[in-house]
Design a protein around this motif. Structure first.
Motif, short mmCIF file in Angstrom:
data_model
loop_
_atom_site.label_atom_id
_atom_site.label_comp_id
_atom_site.label_asym_id
_atom_site.label_seq_id
_atom_site.Cartn_x
_atom_site.Cartn_y
_atom_site.Cartn_z
N THR A 26 0.85 -1.18 0.00
CA THR A 26 0.00 0.00 0.00
C THR A 26 0.89 1.24 0.00
O THR A 26 2.07 1.16 0.35
N MET A 39 -3.54 0.62 -3.36
CA MET A 39 -3.61 -0.73 -2.81
C MET A 39 -3.94 -1.66 -3.97
O MET A 39 -4.29 -1.16 -5.05
N TRP A 59 -11.92 2.79 9.89
CA TRP A 59 -10.90 1.77 10.14
C TRP A 59 -10.62 1.61 11.63
O TRP A 59 -10.40 0.50 12.11
N ILE A 126 -14.03 -1.96 1.32
CA ILE A 126 -12.81 -2.76 1.41
C ILE A 126 -13.05 -3.84 2.45
O ILE A 126 -13.37 -3.54 3.60
N THR A 128 -11.32 -7.05 4.40
CA THR A 128 -10.07 -7.75 4.73
C THR A 128 -10.43 -9.15 5.21
O THR A 128 -11.32 -9.31 6.04
N SER A 133 -4.11 -8.64 6.45
CA SER A 133 -4.63 -7.64 5.52
C SER A 133 -5.31 -6.49 6.28
O SER A 133 -5.21 -5.33 5.87
N ASP A 136 -2.54 -4.18 7.51
CA ASP A 136 -1.98 -3.38 6.42
C ASP A 136 -2.91 -2.21 6.08
O ASP A 136 -2.45 -1.09 5.84
N GLN A 137 -4.21 -2.45 6.07
CA GLN A 137 -5.15 -1.37 5.78
C GLN A 137 -5.19 -0.33 6.90
O GLN A 137 -5.22 0.87 6.63
N TRP A 141 -4.34 3.67 6.27
CA TRP A 141 -5.24 4.78 6.55
C TRP A 141 -4.69 5.68 7.65
O TRP A 141 -4.93 6.88 7.65
#
Length: 185
Positions: A26, A39, A59, A126, A128, A133, A136-137, A141
């Motif tokens: 990302t 991404m 998030w 999105i 995950t 994952s 990572d997101q 963010w």
């Protein structure tokens, strides 16, 4: 590549969905007075502070669900290999969007077999499919918000936002509404 522009009237129906399993690359970079977030399968341009605030609060709200949903001992099914024909989109948030929708699925009913956490902001959803994952997101963010804070001074400090979310503070939604009135980049 599809191009989708988010508007305030987009509701909560996703126009583009990204499904991620495992570690992935990302990037968040500042471009003039906006952010470019990349991404697998998506490039996201953020030109409005409220859209960024909605995404990062989504998030961090999802972090609670991730702790309940993902287990370090459950390994996801392998992700399908990427192909040249895989869909990709460029999504542009040039104005305010509705607040995020956050939900989760247990391992038994998830595609990955390890559980799923989904965050939807405007037309972008999105999902995950494992803890890696999701992490990572969340990191992506977080980086994007830190960069965005240098563009939009009206954004609150990230630490304060995280504390407000942890307390379930109503000021998160109120600030999201106030930021909707801010000018776009």
């Amino acid at each position: 590549m599809a191009h989708i522009t988010a508007s305030r009237t987009s509701g909560h129906r996703a126009n583009f969905a990204v499904y991620l399993v495992g570690r992935h690359t990302t990037q968040a970079v500042q471009m003039a007075q906006s952010l470019l977030i990349t991404m697998p399968s998506a490039r996201i341009r953020i030109k409005h502070p409220q859209a960024l605030y909605a995404a990062v609060t989504g998030w961090y709200e999802a972090e609670r669900l991730a702790r309940k949903t993902f287990s370090a001992t459950v390994v996801p099914h392998s992700a399908p290999p990427r192909t040249d024909s895989e869909a990709a989109a460029h999504i542009s948030f040039s104005g305010p969007v509705p607040g995020p929708q956050v939900d989760a699925r247990a391992a038994a009913v998830s595609l990955s077999g390890a559980g799923e956490v989904r965050v939807q902001v405007g037309p972008l959803a999105i999902t995950t499919g494992d803890l890696a994952s999701f992490q990572d997101q969340l990191a992506l963010w977080t980086r994007a918000y830190q960069l965005g804070s240098s563009i939009w001074s009206e954004l609150p400090q990230l630490e304060q936002t995280i504390d407000d979310i942890a307390r379930g503070d109503r000021c998160v939604a109120a600030l999201r509404d106030r930021l909707a009135l801010a000018p776009a980049a």
